[in-house]
Motif scaffolding. Sequence first.
Motif, short mmCIF file in Angstrom:
data_model
loop_
_atom_site.label_atom_id
_atom_site.label_comp_id
_atom_site.label_asym_id
_atom_site.label_seq_id
_atom_site.Cartn_x
_atom_site.Cartn_y
_atom_site.Cartn_z
N LEU A 1 1.03 -1.00 0.25
CA LEU A 1 -0.12 0.33 0.09
C LEU A 1 0.69 1.41 0.15
N LEU A 2 1.93 1.22 0.68
CA LEU A 2 2.50 2.36 1.09
C LEU A 2 3.64 2.87 -0.71
N ARG A 3 4.05 2.05 -1.11
CA ARG A 3 4.57 1.92 -2.54
C ARG A 3 2.92 2.06 -4.01
N ASP A 4 2.20 1.58 -3.56
CA ASP A 4 0.92 2.10 -4.65
C ASP A 4 1.01 3.94 -4.00
N SER A 5 0.52 3.80 -2.99
CA SER A 5 0.52 5.59 -3.00
C SER A 5 1.52 6.62 -3.36
N GLU A 6 2.80 5.89 -3.59
CA GLU A 6 3.20 6.99 -4.32
C GLU A 6 3.73 7.02 -5.52
N LEU A 7 2.84 6.02 -5.76
CA LEU A 7 2.75 5.68 -7.24
C LEU A 7 1.76 6.61 -8.24
N GLU A 8 0.56 6.44 -7.10
CA GLU A 8 -0.51 7.61 -7.27
C GLU A 8 0.04 8.74 -7.15
N GLU A 9 1.03 9.22 -6.19
CA GLU A 9 1.49 10.55 -5.80
C GLU A 9 1.87 11.08 -7.12
N TRP A 10 2.42 10.05 -7.76
CA TRP A 10 3.49 10.41 -8.67
C TRP A 10 2.75 10.19 -10.32
N HIS A 11 1.28 10.02 -9.87
CA HIS A 11 0.83 9.79 -11.38
C HIS A 11 -0.11 10.75 -11.25
N ARG A 12 -0.72 11.66 -10.34
CA ARG A 12 -1.28 12.53 -9.82
C ARG A 12 -0.55 13.77 -9.87
N SER A 13 0.95 14.04 -10.05
CA SER A 13 1.06 15.34 -10.46
C SER A 13 1.82 15.40 -11.63
N LEU A 14 1.25 14.53 -12.27
CA LEU A 14 1.20 15.00 -14.17
C LEU A 14 1.26 16.14 -14.32
N PRO A 15 1.36 16.88 -14.91
CA PRO A 15 0.68 18.36 -15.20
C PRO A 15 -0.35 17.78 -16.79
N GLU A 16 -1.28 18.46 -16.54
CA GLU A 16 -2.51 18.71 -17.18
C GLU A 16 -1.91 17.60 -18.87
N ALA A 17 -0.64 18.56 -19.86
CA ALA A 17 -0.90 19.12 -20.37
C ALA A 17 -0.26 17.19 -20.90
N LEU A 18 0.54 16.62 -20.04
CA LEU A 18 0.33 14.94 -20.02
C LEU A 18 -0.61 13.92 -19.10
N CYS A 19 -1.50 13.97 -18.89
CA CYS A 19 -1.91 13.49 -18.32
C CYS A 19 -2.93 13.22 -19.21
N TRP A 20 -3.45 11.13 -19.19
CA TRP A 20 -4.34 11.15 -20.26
C TRP A 20 -5.83 10.85 -19.85
N SER A 21 -6.85 11.22 -21.08
CA SER A 21 -8.36 11.18 -20.33
C SER A 21 -8.68 10.10 -21.72
N SER A 22 -8.83 9.28 -21.32
CA SER A 22 -9.99 8.35 -22.17
C SER A 22 -11.52 9.20 -23.08
N SER A 23 -11.76 9.97 -22.50
CA SER A 23 -13.07 10.75 -23.12
C SER A 23 -12.48 11.47 -24.22
N SER A 24 -11.25 12.29 -23.96
CA SER A 24 -10.96 13.15 -24.62
C SER A 24 -9.12 13.03 -24.57
N PRO A 25 -9.04 11.95 -25.43
CA PRO A 25 -7.47 12.04 -25.62
C PRO A 25 -6.00 12.20 -26.34
N LEU A 26 -6.77 14.36 -26.89
CA LEU A 26 -6.77 15.11 -27.16
C LEU A 26 -6.62 16.41 -26.39
N HIS A 27 -7.20 16.66 -25.53
CA HIS A 27 -6.92 17.47 -24.51
C HIS A 27 -5.88 18.32 -24.13
N HIS A 28 -5.78 19.24 -24.04
CA HIS A 28 -5.12 20.58 -23.57
C HIS A 28 -4.31 20.32 -24.84
N ILE A 29 -4.13 20.10 -25.81
CA ILE A 29 -3.00 20.25 -26.74
C ILE A 29 -3.61 20.97 -28.05
N SER A 30 -2.67 22.41 -28.36
CA SER A 30 -3.02 23.06 -28.96
C SER A 30 -2.13 22.70 -29.93
#
Length: 587
Positions: free
Chosen positions: A242-271
């Motif tokens: 659980l500790l290792r999982d929380s570290e990984l999830e925290e890193w994933h949440r730290s990704l900027p919007e330009a690098l986050c994947w969204s299944s509903s809108s794969p090209l969001h925040h890309i101009s």
Amino acid sequence: MVIDDSYTGSNGVSFLLFQAVAFAATAFESPESLAIDGFRNRREARKTRFERAKMLYIFGCEEDRVTILQTILLLTYWDDTSADGTHDAWHFVREAKAILRSIQLKPTDSEIELFQQRPGLWRRIYWSLYMRDRLVAIAMRRPVQLGENEFEVDMLKPSDLYIGPLSTKCCLGSDGGHPAIRDPSVRSLLSQITILLVHCCRCIGRVLSCRYTSSRIQNGLNSSSLESLVPRSPPPTGAEVLLRDSELEEWHRSLPEALCWSSSSPLHHISKHGHVILLFRAMLNGLYGLTSIALHRPHISRPVSWHSKMAELSKRRVHDSATTIARIYDFCILKDSAPLFSDSQVAILESSIVTHLGDLQSSRSSTQQSAIDHFQTCARALQHLSNTYPSADVTLTFVDAAVRNTETGSLRATTSIEMDSCNDKPDKMHGKFIETTSGDETLDRGSEPTISQQLDSLQLSQTSELLCSHFMMTSFEKDLLQDLLSSGEESYATMDDSDSSAWQDSQSPLEIPSTQVSTLPASLSLGSPPAHNVEETEDPLSWDFEVDELVSQPLLVGGGFESQFKDKNQPFDDSSFFQMMSQYCME
């Protein structure tokens, strides 16, 4: 700039390093450019250019050790082990580590001058080796070769990475064919991606040490044996995972919007420069999925007596990661970006396709149909990558053998894979351990462990970090942590003055029997958290459980907090407790 008319320096570039750069770049060379150079395909070009760089290195055409180190780091992108298995990526990581150590132990005057004048270059080289070590280890299922305690170099900063504008005289991208190269915003984003990748590789290293151990196995390519990763036995505790999982999830949440994947809108925040941003989104989110699956799959494949919600978390993480990976690559294939994937994408797709292979055996038709679609998407992506990377062929061969050995008729009928011929046989593959489990399978959870059993193997700093990090979890994870921490029913006897010397003489507070631990006042509680720590849309965590149910007593007494508990009859306020715990965690 060294190879065109815009270069004004006098040193030029090493012939060895130039050949290594050409080899690494060939993975992304266009078919038209390959044809001009006389190559039939990308794999032939990569093999030829790799052999050129390797021969120049073996015969010692370069004496500068920093240049040799840069060259070896680029050679770690060679993924073909069909020849003799002695010059694969893991081998070159070991070579690079040896050269790095020789430079550190006895640097020459020119190397010392280089480090002083260009400290950013040294940090880039150092952390590049760190990243290649972790990425190669998780991709090949081999042990990491650089321990965390071996690093004494400062973390990379944006100033260490060249993000300024290119010279207007430089021919690179001057024809307008690659506008992203000259865009300062993209160059700045690339530096940010590099630093994010370093932190991701830190998570990868911790996950591998938590879940796996090194074991020597027979190399199917020759009579030698090699080191490979196998799941730890006994497995880690639920609290450690659980500790290792929380570290990984925290890193994933730290990704900027330009690098986050969204299944509903794969090209969001890309101009603009969408193909460039999309590739790095696929890389970072794919590595997150690969690491999450590596952390949680052994629990599903080898059921242990863990908390039921911990089992649900592992199954959910593996399924969500595998599904997201398939969706990412389905969209990338649609956008014709698959030929530009890096070598790490092979391992990412492999982890996803193996998960879907297990779901294909599900008794639910909806689960099976979804798994078939995702399975075929990953297989198509691997077929694209096999035009560049031999390891993709090896993975397809192995998966094809697994499909043919499956007894489910519908599975055979819907997942046939067309592959090129491959010399490596599945039973001779090294470094691969693929275990499939149906998503509908019921885990044998057995008796749920107590809090002492969950936290027994954690170090003091890990336990503090676990306690402090739960504020950043989702409501599901908070409930899980509460159940893990409130399951203990131990009663602790009061330690009298005669026993206090035992704590002073002990080498490790975790070795002290629980009967020597003092009892905390039952009136102590955690109270309510600050309002901003709990989202209104989530079920808040119940905060009224006792401190002695939450914290392992040796942590409090042996971890330097005994002075806070001298007066057993006088409680302290909740904020003081968490300030003290947070300060200890920071120290």
